[in-house]
Design an enzyme around this catalytic site. Structure first.
Site, PDB file in Angstrom:
ATOM      1  CE  LYS A 112       0.733 -19.838  -2.171  1.00 47.31           C
ATOM      2  NZ  LYS A 112      -0.673 -19.254  -2.522  1.00 47.31           N
ATOM      3  N   GLY A 146      -1.438  -3.028 -13.380  1.00 46.68           N
ATOM      4  CA  GLY A 146      -0.994  -4.459 -13.730  1.00 46.68           C
ATOM      5  C   GLY A 146      -2.176  -4.971 -14.197  1.00 46.68           C
ATOM      6  CB  VAL A 147      -3.656  -4.527 -17.612  1.00 41.80           C
ATOM      7  CG1 VAL A 147      -4.855  -3.802 -16.928  1.00 41.80           C
ATOM      8  CG2 VAL A 147      -2.499  -4.074 -18.305  1.00 41.80           C
ATOM      9  N   GLY A 148      -2.424  -7.968 -16.210  1.00 39.69           N
ATOM     10  CA  GLY A 148      -2.359  -9.392 -16.479  1.00 39.69           C
ATOM     11  C   GLY A 148      -3.616 -10.153 -16.551  1.00 39.69           C
ATOM     12  CB  VAL A 191      -6.535 -10.687 -12.022  1.00 36.57           C
ATOM     13  CG1 VAL A 191      -7.845 -10.118 -11.140  1.00 36.57           C
ATOM     14  CG2 VAL A 191      -6.396 -11.993 -11.469  1.00 36.57           C
TER      15      VAL A 191
HETATM   16  P1  NAD Z   1      -0.185 -11.984 -13.655  1.00 41.32           P
HETATM   17  O1  NAD Z   1       1.021 -12.185 -13.692  1.00 41.32           O
HETATM   18  O2  NAD Z   1      -1.006 -12.447 -14.831  1.00 41.32           O
HETATM   19  O3  NAD Z   1      -0.207 -10.164 -13.852  1.00 41.32           O
HETATM   20  C1  NAD Z   1       0.273  -9.197 -13.336  1.00 41.32           C
HETATM   21  C2  NAD Z   1       0.729  -8.241 -14.086  1.00 41.32           C
HETATM   22  O4  NAD Z   1       1.209  -7.390 -13.480  1.00 41.32           O
HETATM   23  C3  NAD Z   1       1.830  -8.521 -15.106  1.00 41.32           C
HETATM   24  O5  NAD Z   1       1.391  -8.336 -16.552  1.00 41.32           O
HETATM   25  C4  NAD Z   1       2.963  -7.872 -14.794  1.00 41.32           C
HETATM   26  O6  NAD Z   1       3.547  -7.312 -15.898  1.00 41.32           O
HETATM   27  C5  NAD Z   1       2.352  -6.575 -14.045  1.00 41.32           C
HETATM   28  N1  NAD Z   1       3.346  -5.959 -13.239  1.00 41.32           N
HETATM   29  C6  NAD Z   1       4.108  -6.217 -12.412  1.00 41.32           C
HETATM   30  N2  NAD Z   1       4.747  -5.358 -11.520  1.00 41.32           N
HETATM   31  C7  NAD Z   1       4.309  -4.292 -11.804  1.00 41.32           C
HETATM   32  C8  NAD Z   1       4.351  -2.975 -11.541  1.00 41.32           C
HETATM   33  N3  NAD Z   1       5.316  -2.436 -10.601  1.00 41.32           N
HETATM   34  N4  NAD Z   1       3.649  -1.874 -12.310  1.00 41.32           N
HETATM   35  C9  NAD Z   1       2.821  -2.409 -13.337  1.00 41.32           C
HETATM   36  N5  NAD Z   1       2.629  -3.554 -13.721  1.00 41.32           N
HETATM   37  C10 NAD Z   1       3.249  -4.459 -12.907  1.00 41.32           C
HETATM   38  O7  NAD Z   1      -0.985 -12.163 -12.486  1.00 41.32           O
HETATM   39  P2  NAD Z   1      -2.501 -12.027 -12.053  1.00 41.32           P
HETATM   40  O8  NAD Z   1      -3.096 -13.699 -12.109  1.00 41.32           O
HETATM   41  O9  NAD Z   1      -3.238 -11.270 -12.987  1.00 41.32           O
HETATM   42  O10 NAD Z   1      -2.564 -11.914 -10.525  1.00 41.32           O
HETATM   43  C11 NAD Z   1      -2.257 -10.493 -10.444  1.00 41.32           C
HETATM   44  C12 NAD Z   1      -2.405 -10.348  -8.797  1.00 41.32           C
HETATM   45  O11 NAD Z   1      -3.553 -10.783  -8.203  1.00 41.32           O
HETATM   46  C13 NAD Z   1      -1.371 -11.040  -7.951  1.00 41.32           C
HETATM   47  O12 NAD Z   1      -1.004 -10.404  -6.835  1.00 41.32           O
HETATM   48  C14 NAD Z   1      -1.873 -12.275  -7.694  1.00 41.32           C
HETATM   49  O13 NAD Z   1      -1.288 -12.828  -6.239  1.00 41.32           O
HETATM   50  C15 NAD Z   1      -3.251 -11.841  -7.112  1.00 41.32           C
HETATM   51  N6  NAD Z   1      -4.371 -12.921  -7.417  1.00 41.32           N
HETATM   52  C16 NAD Z   1      -4.509 -13.307  -8.359  1.00 41.32           C
HETATM   53  C17 NAD Z   1      -5.693 -14.386  -8.417  1.00 41.32           C
HETATM   54  C18 NAD Z   1      -5.942 -15.225  -9.809  1.00 41.32           C
HETATM   55  O14 NAD Z   1      -6.970 -15.775  -9.869  1.00 41.32           O
HETATM   56  N7  NAD Z   1      -5.007 -15.039 -10.729  1.00 41.32           N
HETATM   57  C19 NAD Z   1      -6.348 -14.672  -7.287  1.00 41.32           C
HETATM   58  C20 NAD Z   1      -6.023 -13.931  -6.274  1.00 41.32           C
HETATM   59  C21 NAD Z   1      -5.142 -13.051  -6.078  1.00 41.32           C
END
Ligand code: NAD
Length: 353
Positions: free
Chosen positions: A80, A179-181, A183
């Site tokens: 990392k 969390g609806v980002g 993923v």
């Molecule tokens: P992202 O930043 O696009 O989405 C995260 C969402 O969570 C954001 O919309 C944020 O506002 C929301 N959030 C943060 N804290 C919150 C809380 N306390 N309550 C409610 N909502 C909250 O991130 P992502 O790419 O969707 O990833 C989500 C998670 O999955 C992370 O932990 C990331 O490390 C993990 N992950 C992602 C991937 C990938 O392919 N993107 C792969 C493996 C793991």
């Protein structure tokens, strides 16, 4: 205690520090293991409180990548990179070019990709100075955004776990997504399409409302997501969602989501098991993204193109591994996270010989 004997460094092969005065790059690259292949893991840019915090994060995250890559059965080790700086204000093309130069000095021991604070556009600058960068766009080997593949893997894992634990399909099953980002939003679409009834939340309440309207879910405020009557709780925000404080509020029979490091500490895994809830270990379930990155590295190594069939095979294998972890947990009366960690450690040790 010396740094080399510290718990943080334990098991690692190397920690590299880079300081480029012209661009202002200050970065650490931690190599946990190259036993199964090149150490691979994203690059994070974060306004760390200090250098020690950045070192600690790099070491912790590189170990986690070794485990994730091993349990996903990828020919990759774990590493990392962390860049110290505020991703909103401190990014420049020169900084990422210098980062690429730093990665290149490691000669392929480490492969970088996106992580928090770093986009494919940033990596394109890094790729000007190194070929050891994946998660890019625009080449036949490119794997693009990993989030849709992560969401697909999580959806399949939830479906399999629901079948195993509740003996039913996803139709009518209530699922709470925190969390609806990138993923979480895609996961919501897939689960809704399979007939699940969803609660969704996000710190950005407008985002939660928009996703809810699109998939026919009920949006709830962030603090209320722990108190729903959902059968499945899916953490898809940041780490530490399941803690001694939140666990008693979660009535779900299954905890399964995309977020990394969902358990606030190791005791929480035991507490989840003791109360009879089934936890799908995060690093098993969310490996779709790194599987997608691995497909790019594989294509680059072979001079070929990104192969969706290979990704599909690995996703299927991931669901089988999750199923084996859940079965062993029942048979051996031990928490799922303990078993998953053990399998990963055994695979890394076997490769080390
Ligand atoms: P992202 O930043 O696009 O989405 C995260 C969402 O969570 C954001 O919309 C944020 O506002 C929301 N959030 C943060 N804290 C919150 C809380 N306390 N309550 C409610 N909502 C909250 O991130 P992502 O790419 O969707 O990833 C989500 C998670 O999955 C992370 O932990 C990331 O490390 C993990 N992950 C992602 C991937 C990938 O392919 N993107 C792969 C493996 C793991």
């Amino acid at each position: 205690m010396s740094f080399f004997e510290s718990t943080a460094f334990e098991g690692h092969e190397a920690l590299h520090a880079f300081n480029d005065q012209r661009s202002g790059l200050k970065c650490f690259i931690a190599i946990h293991s190259t036993a199964r292949g090149p150490a691979t893991g994203g690059c994070r840019m974060w306004a760390y409180a200090g250098e020690q915090a950045a070192v600690d994060d790099a070491l912790k995250l590189s170990r986690a990548m070794s485990y994730k890559n091993a349990i996903a059965d990828l020919d990759l080790g774990g590493g990392k990179a962390v860049i110290i700086g505020d991703a909103r204000t401190a990014k420049t093309p020169a900084l990422f070019e210098a980062f690429g130069g730093a990665v290149d000095t490691l000669g392929g021991t480490y492969w970088g990709a996106e992580d928090v604070g770093v986009t494919p556009e940033d990596l394109a600058y890094a790729a000007r100075r190194t070929r050891y960068m994946a998660g890019l766009t625009g080449r036949p080997a490119s794997s693009g955004d990993p989030s849709p593949v992560t969401a697909e893997g999580v959806k399949r894992g939830i479906e399999m776990t629901v079948k195993k634990v509740l003996d039913r399909s996803l139709s009518g099953v209530t699922i709470a997504i925190q969390g609806v980002g990138h993923v979480g939003a895609r996961l919501a679409e897939k689960l809704a399409a399979a007939g699940a009834k969803l609660y969704v939340t996000d710190l950005h309440e407008a985002t939660a409302r928009a996703v809810a309207a699109k998939v026919g879910a009920q949006a709830v405020p962030p603090h209320a997501i722990y108190d729903t009557d959902a059968l499945v709780f899916a953490p898809c925000a940041l780490g530490g969602a399941i803690s001694r404080e939140t666990l008693p509020r979660i009535r779900a029979r299954i905890i399964a989501g995309a977020a990394n490091n969902q358990l606030a500490d190791a005791e929480v895994g035991r507490a989840i098991y003791d109360r009879g809830t089934v936890y799908a270990p995060d690093f098993v379930l969310n490996a779709g993204g790194i599987i997608n990155i691995a497909a790019e590295i594989r294509a680059l190594a072979e001079g070929g193109a990104y192969d969706p069939d290979w990704v599909e095979l690995k996703l299927e294998r991931m669901t089988v591994t999750l199923s084996e972890v859940l079965d062993r947990s029942v048979r051996e009366r031990r928490p799922t996270d303990v078993i998953a960690n053990e399998i990963a450690r055994e695979r890394i040790a076997a490769a080390r010989g």
